[in-house]
Design a protein around this motif. Sequence first.
Motif, PDB file in Angstrom:
ATOM      1  N   SER A 108      46.307  30.802  40.257  1.00  0.00           N
ATOM      2  CA  SER A 108      46.369  32.076  39.816  1.00  0.00           C
ATOM      3  C   SER A 108      47.914  33.016  40.771  1.00  0.00           C
ATOM      4  N   HIS A 145      32.438  34.863  32.487  1.00  0.00           N
ATOM      5  CA  HIS A 145      32.681  35.939  32.104  1.00  0.00           C
ATOM      6  C   HIS A 145      33.009  37.316  32.631  1.00  0.00           C
ATOM      7  N   ALA A 196      35.812  37.350  35.557  1.00  0.00           N
ATOM      8  CA  ALA A 196      36.820  37.270  34.910  1.00  0.00           C
ATOM      9  C   ALA A 196      36.850  39.143  34.814  1.00  0.00           C
ATOM     10  N   GLU A 197      36.093  39.969  34.336  1.00  0.00           N
ATOM     11  CA  GLU A 197      35.936  41.319  34.149  1.00  0.00           C
ATOM     12  C   GLU A 197      35.861  42.398  35.043  1.00  0.00           C
ATOM     13  N   GLN A 198      35.415  41.839  35.886  1.00  0.00           N
ATOM     14  CA  GLN A 198      35.278  42.262  37.595  1.00  0.00           C
ATOM     15  C   GLN A 198      36.576  42.538  38.036  1.00  0.00           C
ATOM     16  N   VAL A 199      37.290  41.308  37.369  1.00  0.00           N
ATOM     17  CA  VAL A 199      38.838  41.318  38.489  1.00  0.00           C
ATOM     18  C   VAL A 199      39.464  41.749  37.619  1.00  0.00           C
ATOM     19  N   LYS A 200      39.837  42.129  35.571  1.00  0.00           N
ATOM     20  CA  LYS A 200      40.422  42.408  34.861  1.00  0.00           C
ATOM     21  C   LYS A 200      40.238  44.101  35.305  1.00  0.00           C
ATOM     22  N   SER A 201      38.745  44.514  34.976  1.00  0.00           N
ATOM     23  CA  SER A 201      38.261  46.208  35.821  1.00  0.00           C
ATOM     24  C   SER A 201      39.142  46.527  37.308  1.00  0.00           C
ATOM     25  N   ASP A 202      39.385  45.717  37.875  1.00  0.00           N
ATOM     26  CA  ASP A 202      40.033  45.941  38.771  1.00  0.00           C
ATOM     27  C   ASP A 202      41.537  46.020  39.092  1.00  0.00           C
ATOM     28  N   LYS A 203      42.210  45.141  37.850  1.00  0.00           N
ATOM     29  CA  LYS A 203      43.808  45.229  37.949  1.00  0.00           C
ATOM     30  C   LYS A 203      43.190  45.768  37.324  1.00  0.00           C
ATOM     31  N   ASP A 204      43.088  46.890  35.843  1.00  0.00           N
ATOM     32  CA  ASP A 204      43.268  48.202  35.335  1.00  0.00           C
ATOM     33  C   ASP A 204      42.633  48.679  35.977  1.00  0.00           C
TER      34      ASP A 204
END
Length: 492
Positions: A401, A437, A440-448
């Motif tokens: 990753s 899921h 992944a949402e937590q990672v995406k929110s941190d990335k956003d």
Amino acid sequence: FFFLQALYNMSQLYVLFETATGYGLFSQVQSEEIGGSLEQVESRVQKFSIFNQMVKLEAFAPFRSAEDALENINALSEGVLHEYLHEFLDQNLPKTKKSKKDSPFSLGVSEEKLAASISEVFPVKCDYRSQTVRELIRGIRLHFTHFVKALEKKDVEQAQLGLSHAYSRSKIKFNVNRADNHIIQSIALLDQLDKDINTFAMRVREWYSWHFPELARVVSDNILFARLAIAIQSKSSLNEDKLDELEEIVNDRSIAEEILEAARTSMGTEISELDMMNVTSFAKRVISLDQYRKQLHGYLNNKMSAVAPNLAALIGDQVGARLIAHAGSLTNLAKYPASTVQILGAEKALFRALKTRGNTPKYGLIFHSSFIGRAGTRDKGRISRFLANKCSIASRIDSFSDVRTNKYGEKMRDQVEERLEFYETGKAPQKNLDAMHEAAEQVKSDKDVVMDDDEDDVSMKEENEPVTPRKEKKDRKEKKEKKDKKKKKNKD
């Protein structure tokens, strides 16, 4: 034993020679005078005037650039036939319609993998084992600049030095997770320090107990014993004035008073000042080693958080580091299936069980995880399989990753906790798909959040940029295209 004698009646021999400057193809001169013993061949190799009559340069293809040389050497190191080498051999080797077995010539090469790659493409026998080929390659390497007169010895050495540096740099860059080398070294040192500190601390206890044997009964901790030995030294000097100092070391008033009482009725022998100085000096070394061990443990925690955050969050820093060290690297661990991760470190027990047809081991290094110890006797095998599965997934996320996060590891740790609860109470755990899921949402929110900050910076730059006529024209065109699309959709 004769070399080259048998080649007189055999097929024509060609020799491929790779250098930092390019590829060279040499042919062996067929002559009755070439045959001889090993000593004669070696003496002929040393002298160019004689060796020049043994081999002849057929063709030389220099590398076009340093990048081209690096690309070719990388292919050679992996045993792959590069396009440039393929063209060179295709142009200069004799053409034949016969099969590989009936080929009228053979090609001598230095590497086994390269020989296999060439044999797959060209109908030629590749020889890499015979002493004849090795001796010829040695002679060509020695007199290469005499064959290619356009090259000087200094040029070849400079090309070799530059290519070796470039090759080393490329190999280091290829290892994406090269920081795991520091993890492997630090966990090995940490394990060694644990053994050494334990051995040295036991030596301090045994040595100082000749003078104050009752202290070992009162204090069980080895490092605490060493600190008390330095503070007390001679038991005859121990009085109530040192009670506060002892309390500060042991953090317990009652234990400090017990030590003081034991010193008054001690049965130990008296020792000289010189002996006491050596005991305290050794105790100080043990304490300094313990402090360094704590520092190294903090360093390992930081490294695991940077290199394998999910594995560290799932199974712990030390167990995760031992898995990486046993596998050789994080990439190797990521390639292992979960069944291999489960028994990693228990190879001897596995092969012994296979040999004696007994029960195979249920766990290896992952046994040191707290999850295995908390599971019941019947559930240890099941939880070890489940934990190995999660460790395999976590190591693959860490290895491949681009985003460094421990959200997946924390979520998988919660899954293991739920599985333990399921074995105890029967409460159904969360499904793996739902858990992943959520992670992944937590990672995406941190990335956003990070992306939003970057977009704000970009928008500020765009606002400050002046609007050119070309840009206005482009914007009009885009608006017109959008309107046309909307009209088409409305008609449909």
